[in-house]
Scaffold this motif. Structure first.
Motif, PDB file in Angstrom:
ATOM      1  N   THR A  82     -75.808 -19.425  13.552  1.00  0.00           N
ATOM      2  CA  THR A  82     -74.830 -20.515  13.554  1.00  0.00           C
ATOM      3  C   THR A  82     -73.669 -20.208  14.499  1.00  0.00           C
ATOM      4  O   THR A  82     -73.246 -21.062  15.285  1.00  0.00           O
ATOM      5  N   LEU A  83     -73.180 -18.972  14.428  1.00  0.00           N
ATOM      6  CA  LEU A  83     -72.037 -18.581  15.265  1.00  0.00           C
ATOM      7  C   LEU A  83     -72.387 -18.709  16.753  1.00  0.00           C
ATOM      8  O   LEU A  83     -71.634 -19.305  17.531  1.00  0.00           O
ATOM      9  N   ILE A  84     -73.564 -18.181  17.125  1.00  0.00           N
ATOM     10  CA  ILE A  84     -73.978 -18.242  18.536  1.00  0.00           C
ATOM     11  C   ILE A  84     -74.147 -19.699  18.979  1.00  0.00           C
ATOM     12  O   ILE A  84     -73.674 -20.100  20.036  1.00  0.00           O
ATOM     13  N   ARG A  85     -74.785 -20.503  18.126  1.00  0.00           N
ATOM     14  CA  ARG A  85     -75.021 -21.910  18.460  1.00  0.00           C
ATOM     15  C   ARG A  85     -73.696 -22.643  18.687  1.00  0.00           C
ATOM     16  O   ARG A  85     -73.501 -23.296  19.720  1.00  0.00           O
ATOM     17  N   VAL A  86     -72.759 -22.506  17.736  1.00  0.00           N
ATOM     18  CA  VAL A  86     -71.506 -23.254  17.819  1.00  0.00           C
ATOM     19  C   VAL A  86     -70.701 -22.829  19.048  1.00  0.00           C
ATOM     20  O   VAL A  86     -70.172 -23.667  19.786  1.00  0.00           O
ATOM     21  N   GLY A  96     -76.505 -34.354  12.975  1.00  0.00           N
ATOM     22  CA  GLY A  96     -76.476 -32.907  12.845  1.00  0.00           C
ATOM     23  C   GLY A  96     -77.863 -32.296  12.815  1.00  0.00           C
ATOM     24  O   GLY A  96     -78.211 -31.538  11.917  1.00  0.00           O
ATOM     25  N   LEU A  97     -78.661 -32.653  13.827  1.00  0.00           N
ATOM     26  CA  LEU A  97     -80.053 -32.192  13.888  1.00  0.00           C
ATOM     27  C   LEU A  97     -80.186 -30.676  13.797  1.00  0.00           C
ATOM     28  O   LEU A  97     -81.110 -30.154  13.175  1.00  0.00           O
ATOM     29  N   SER A  98     -79.232 -29.951  14.425  1.00  0.00           N
ATOM     30  CA  SER A  98     -79.348 -28.497  14.464  1.00  0.00           C
ATOM     31  C   SER A  98     -79.224 -27.878  13.071  1.00  0.00           C
ATOM     32  O   SER A  98     -79.560 -26.711  12.876  1.00  0.00           O
ATOM     33  N   ILE A 111     -81.169 -26.340  21.475  1.00  0.00           N
ATOM     34  CA  ILE A 111     -81.847 -27.521  22.020  1.00  0.00           C
ATOM     35  C   ILE A 111     -81.526 -28.759  21.184  1.00  0.00           C
ATOM     36  O   ILE A 111     -81.225 -29.826  21.707  1.00  0.00           O
ATOM     37  N   LEU A 112     -81.559 -28.596  19.858  1.00  0.00           N
ATOM     38  CA  LEU A 112     -81.279 -29.741  18.989  1.00  0.00           C
ATOM     39  C   LEU A 112     -79.838 -30.205  19.161  1.00  0.00           C
ATOM     40  O   LEU A 112     -79.562 -31.407  19.187  1.00  0.00           O
ATOM     41  N   SER A 113     -78.898 -29.238  19.306  1.00  0.00           N
ATOM     42  CA  SER A 113     -77.506 -29.612  19.555  1.00  0.00           C
ATOM     43  C   SER A 113     -77.380 -30.327  20.886  1.00  0.00           C
ATOM     44  O   SER A 113     -76.636 -31.293  21.035  1.00  0.00           O
ATOM     45  N   TYR A 114     -78.138 -29.842  21.882  1.00  0.00           N
ATOM     46  CA  TYR A 114     -78.112 -30.427  23.215  1.00  0.00           C
ATOM     47  C   TYR A 114     -78.617 -31.869  23.176  1.00  0.00           C
ATOM     48  O   TYR A 114     -78.004 -32.774  23.721  1.00  0.00           O
ATOM     49  N   ILE A 115     -79.756 -32.072  22.479  1.00  0.00           N
ATOM     50  CA  ILE A 115     -80.319 -33.416  22.358  1.00  0.00           C
ATOM     51  C   ILE A 115     -79.281 -34.352  21.751  1.00  0.00           C
ATOM     52  O   ILE A 115     -79.072 -35.469  22.212  1.00  0.00           O
ATOM     53  N   GLU A 116     -78.584 -33.847  20.726  1.00  0.00           N
ATOM     54  CA  GLU A 116     -77.609 -34.703  20.061  1.00  0.00           C
ATOM     55  C   GLU A 116     -76.379 -34.959  20.929  1.00  0.00           C
ATOM     56  O   GLU A 116     -75.755 -36.009  20.824  1.00  0.00           O
TER      57      GLU A 116
END
Lengths: 164, 117
Positions: A59-63, A37-39, A17-22
């Motif tokens: 981290t891996l899943i997020r990226v 880099g909020l995430s 979500i934080l990556s999405y917001i950014e």
């Protein structure tokens, strides 16, 4: 075990979500390559709350997911290179007994170095190296802010850990 | 924050200042614009002659403009437009990562044209 997996899932969802917001609302200040880099709040918090293995997974899943949803192959390579160089340095800094803010600030710097290395490698150009002082300072500032935000999160999460 | 934090942060700041000073002092103000696309030489153009050309690659285009001794990227079809925002330069370089384009200002002795002259 099930409790732990669901906690990791919540962390991963939060990071996404934080990556999405950014990605939707970039807090750009006009300098190329500089973002908050909020995430990373989730990455730093997970490192203290869970440990190394779980943080690597999150981290891996997020990226990878953010790369598939919003990016392309080159941007995925930049993100992976940045995220993992940053994570490795943060693990070392944590072992060296730096505070959360210090760990996060150095992580921010190495996040930018990782991306710069990936970019220099893909462009095969040394022109980018001249850009490193800017990325050092910006990584330090954003990492510092992320560390500042993560400190109370880590403190309060540890309080509810025993009770949950 | 503890003492170790300040040492680590201090080292980073010191390295940045050293790098910044070294690059600023060594920056050659050149006379030519060298363009590289995807690791290949695209061409070298004199900064003194006003010129405008569009560089098309597989991933998109960049419009490079040379004007009054300075070079800038007027337009590009990439998402972030960082190359456009880097402005007009007379030394250093402009990089467009998505299109793998590097625009560098080089001095005479660095370029192939100088040898031909």
């Amino acid at each position: 075990m099930a409790k732990k997996i669901s906690k990791i899932a919540v962390f991963t969802a939060l990071a996404l979500i934080l990556s999405y917001i950014e990605a939707v609302l970039p807090f750009s200040i006009g300098i190329p390559g500089v973002k908050l880099g909020l995430s990373n709040i989730v990455t730093v918090t997970a490192l203290y709350y869970f440990g190394v293995k779980e943080t690597v997974g999150i981290t891996l899943i997020r990226v990878v997911i953010i790369g598939i949803l919003f990016g392309n192959i080159p941007s995925l390579i930049y993100s992976l290179s940045g995220a993992f160089l940053s994570l490795i340095t943060m693990i070392i800094c944590k072992k060296l007994k730096l505070s959360v803010i210090g760990v996060s600030a150095i992580g921010g710097v190495f996040h930018n170095i990782g991306q710069l290395i990936a970019a220099a490698f893909m462009l095969y150009s040394e022109a980018l190296i001249y850009y490193y002082p800017v990325l050092f300072i910006s990584g330090l500032v954003t990492g510092f802010l992320i560390g500042l935000a993560s400190t109370p999160v880590i403190k309060n999460l540890h309080k509810i850990k025993s009770g949950s | 924050m503890n003492k170790r934090d300040f040492i680590a942060i201090g080292v980073v700041i010191l390295l940045s200042v050293i790098g910044f000073l070294t690059f600023t002092l060594n920056q050659k103000s050149g006379d030519n614009v060298k363009i590289t696309v995807d690791k290949q030489d695209y061409g070298t153009y004199p900064l003194s002659k006003n010129d405008e050309f569009s560089i098309k690659t597989d991933s998109g285009y960049n419009t490079v403009v040379i004007e009054n001794g300075r070079v800038y990227i007027k337009d590009a079809d990439c998402r972030d437009k960082y190359c456009v925002n880097q402005g007009k330069i007379k030394s250093g370089s402009i990089v467009c990562l998505p299109h793998k384009l590097v625009v560098e200002v080089v001095s005479d002795n660095d370029s192939i044209d100088a040898v031909v002259k």
